[in-house]
Scaffold this motif. Structure first.
Motif, mmCIF file in Angstrom:
data_model
loop_
_atom_site.group_PDB
_atom_site.id
_atom_site.type_symbol
_atom_site.label_atom_id
_atom_site.label_comp_id
_atom_site.label_asym_id
_atom_site.label_seq_id
_atom_site.Cartn_x
_atom_site.Cartn_y
_atom_site.Cartn_z
ATOM 1 N N LYS A 37 2.136 1.928 -3.507
ATOM 2 C CA LYS A 37 1.106 2.395 -4.447
ATOM 3 C C LYS A 37 0.826 3.885 -4.206
ATOM 4 O O LYS A 37 0.648 4.653 -5.143
ATOM 5 N N ARG A 83 1.431 7.062 -6.836
ATOM 6 C CA ARG A 83 0.389 8.058 -7.141
ATOM 7 C C ARG A 83 0.897 9.474 -6.864
ATOM 8 O O ARG A 83 0.586 10.413 -7.591
ATOM 9 N N ALA A 138 -2.389 -0.127 -10.424
ATOM 10 C CA ALA A 138 -2.440 1.209 -9.795
ATOM 11 C C ALA A 138 -2.100 2.278 -10.837
ATOM 12 O O ALA A 138 -2.714 3.349 -10.887
ATOM 13 N N GLU A 192 0.840 -1.209 0.000
ATOM 14 C CA GLU A 192 0.000 0.000 0.000
ATOM 15 C C GLU A 192 0.873 1.257 0.000
ATOM 16 O O GLU A 192 0.587 2.237 -0.689
#
Ligand code: NOJ
Length: 608
Positions: free
Chosen positions: A232, A236, A304, A229
């Motif tokens: 990702k 982003r 993602a 997590e």
């Protein structure tokens, strides 16, 4: 089981503060408008830009210094964007620019959401992206996911106690035969890629941690979903800032075999263990490389990235892998499948491997032809990414030069790179023929690989010397003291000199890139090898339905050669050749049946 000690309040407060600061800066970034750039190219070609891309690797520390501290920086790169635009590249890949203690020159990241002050600020980064976009150049970042710096807040927390919430973010194990007073032996025989044991004893919590690279680069534990997590989110963060993709570092070593079994020793034919350049026994890497979890992580990261709209600038956000496949079948797996895609462009480092440098026949035509054929036929309809050179390998001159025809050899190799189907990546300075210039004294070595491996392995400083912009003592790279010395070859090998010489290597790179970008057959056509028994000249054609084929012949010897190419044709065919590019001084051939090539000479032409 060990005793569990309580988690300190200060650690919790520290982590909380970090999380809040990161969240706040993420929110600010997300609000910042993405550069809206109209380029006039078709929507499809903007989306699929990566399929015929020319990607230029920049080692930021060595490219251009803007503030006189002897270390390249982001503003320096921005200053040189016009040069990159004239060269014709589609994208620049920057090796890591995040804050880092610089033990491995950025590959030891201590904060994934900021810029190392040596290189500039986030504002400098945003300006670089905006200025690059104006010139239709995309920016690709390096993403180091196998390990962090030991100074990263995650590791600082992880090593602080056995019960810290970040303990399980790294790979911690008890020693073999460990007791309350004795640390025992490392858990197994695994070795660091950079030499010697891959386990480091940590006294505070009395366990070993695993580091595939330096001691200061502890491996992350990819069995922990929180690590997934976290990355990702980091992807982003940068994609929101306008980056066009990532080059994932050291992907093959993400997972370790949970059995912790020893790796097998590699033996010679007499059964004696073979030693590597660090003097360690070579191991088979079976427990630490390419374990199946790697594919799952790549699918997740790709998903993602695919949430970003490919129809808006900068087009498809690409996933490039630092991938070491042993053959085309292994490489093919790294692309994933249509429903579970992984890399857009796993690097093919095999076509021109680092080790193809034996004896005088350094460039073996048959081997090259086979490698190129495998690259073309072994990966289905996927797009190859050829990579000949990078910041970890001696430059082309040292691997393939003969000291006499180096420029012509590099022109020949550039032709193979840029006239083959797919995306191509080259390293700063390749386009001018920069020479590998390793340190001559151990005390000058900067790369710890060279310090551990001296004198057998002098490390990677030799391929990281300052970009040679002009033929002066500081090469136009800095006004201060360059962090690595400018090679003596600067007087003749530099951008300024070569830009004014139409026959230079730089001129050749520009011409090839221009051809790759403008000729539709070169942009998309298949590679088909020709004259396949020839052991001196590599010839192939690029072919696309309904368009004239493009022929390429590269003499891979120091003697003149003549080739006669038979093109497939129904009935009696008379081919006319139109020259697209050829080595200086060569006679333009009239027919494919007689192409004369000088030493390492090249011919590229259209046959109709
Ligand atoms: C591969 C990088 O290219 C190299 O420079 C680095 O030292 C290792 N990965 C560790 O991150």
């Amino acid at each position: 089981m060990r005793g569990q000690s309580g988690i300190s309040l200060r650690t919790v407060a520290g982590i909380l503060a970090l999380v809040l600061i990161s969240a706040a800066s993420y929110a600010q970034t997300a609000q910042r408008a993405k550069p809206a750039v109209a380029h006039g190219a078709s929507a499809a070609s903007e989306r699929d830009w990566w399929k015929n891309a020319v990607i230029y690797e920049i080692y930021p520390r060595s490219f251009q210094d803007s503030n006189g501290d002897g270390i390249g920086d982001l503003n320096g790169i921005t200053e040189r964007l016009d040069y990159l635009q004239q060269l014709g590249v589609d994208a620049i890949w920057l090796t890591p620019i995040n804050p880092s203690p610089q033990v491995d020159f950025g590959y030891d990241v201590s904060d994934y959401r900021a810029i190392d002050p040596q290189y500039g600020t986030l504002a400098d980064f945003d300006r670089l992206v905006a200025e690059a976009n104006k010139r239709h150049i995309r920016v690709i970042l390096d993403m180091v996911m196998n390990h962090t710096s030991d100074k990263h807040a995650w590791f600082v927390a992880s090593r602080s106690s056995l019960t810290n919430p970040y303990r399980d973010w790294y790979v911690w194990r008890d020693g073999k035969g460990e007791t309350a007073t004795d640390k025992g032996a490392p858990p197994n025989n695994w070795q660091s890629t950079f030499g010697h044991a891959a386990w480091q004893w940590d006294e505070t919590t009395r366990q070993y941690y695993y580091h595939n690279f330096y001691v200061q680069q502890p491996d992350l534990n990819w069995n922990n979903p929180k690590v997934h997590e976290a990355f990702k989110d980091i992807l982003r963060f940068w994609l929101d800032r306008g980056v066009a993709g990532f080059r994932f570092d050291a992907i093959s070593t993400l997972y370790e075999d949970p059995s912790l079994a020893d790796e097998a020793e590699i033996k010679d034919k007499d059964g004696k263990p073979i030693l590597n350049v660090f003097g360690d026994v070579r191991l088979d890497s079976s427990k630490t490389r390419n374990l199946p979890g790697v594919h799952t992580v790549m699918q997740e990261m790709r998903a993602a990235m695919d949430t970003f709209n490919p129809n808006a600038w900068p087009g498809t956000r690409v996933l490039i892998g630092e991938t070491f496949a042993r053959n085309a079948a292994e490489l093919n797996q790294l692309y994933g499948s249509a429903d579970k895609p992984e890399f857009h462009l796993p690097m093919d480092l095999q076509v021109l491997p680092a080790e193809m440098q034996t004896g005088s026949a350094r460039l073996d035509v048959a081997q090259l032809r086979k490698n190129l054929t495998d690259a073309e036929t072994g990966i289905g309809s996927n797009i190859p990414l050829l990579v000949f050179d990078n910041h970890d390998r001696p430059r082309l001159d040292m691997r393939y030069g003969d000291g006499v025809h180096d420029v012509d050899i590099q022109k020949a190799l550039a032709t193979v790179l840029l006239m083959s189907r797919g995306a191509a990546l080259f390293y700063y300075g390749d386009e001018i023929g920069m020479k590998t210039t390793p340190p001559t004294r151990k005390e000058d070595v900067k790369d710890p690989v060279g310090l551990v491996g001296w004198p057998e392995n002098k490390g990677r400083d030799g391929e990281r010397t300052p970009m040679q912009w002009e033929g002066t003592a500081k090469a136009g790279f800095t006004s201060g003291d360059p962090w690595l010395p400018v090679p003596p070859s600067v007087s003749t090998i530099n951008v300024k000199t070569e830009a004014s010489d139409p026959n230079s290597l730089l001129g050749w790179y520009k011409a090839l890139i221009q051809l790759k970008k403008t000729n539709p057959v070169l942009a998309q056509g298949a590679n088909v090898m020709l004259d396949t028994d020839n052991t001196k000249v590599l010839s192939w054609m690029r072919q696309n339905k309904g368009a004239p084929v493009v022929l390429v012949s590269v003499n891979v010897t120091a003697e003149p050669q003549t080739v006669s190419l038979k093109l497939p044709c129904a009935g009696v065919c008379e081919w006319k050749l139109k020259t697209l590019a050829k080595s200086p001084g060569a006679v333009a051939p009239l027919t494919p049946e007689r192409i004369e090539l000088g030493p390492y000479g090249v011919f590229i032409g259209e046959a109709e």
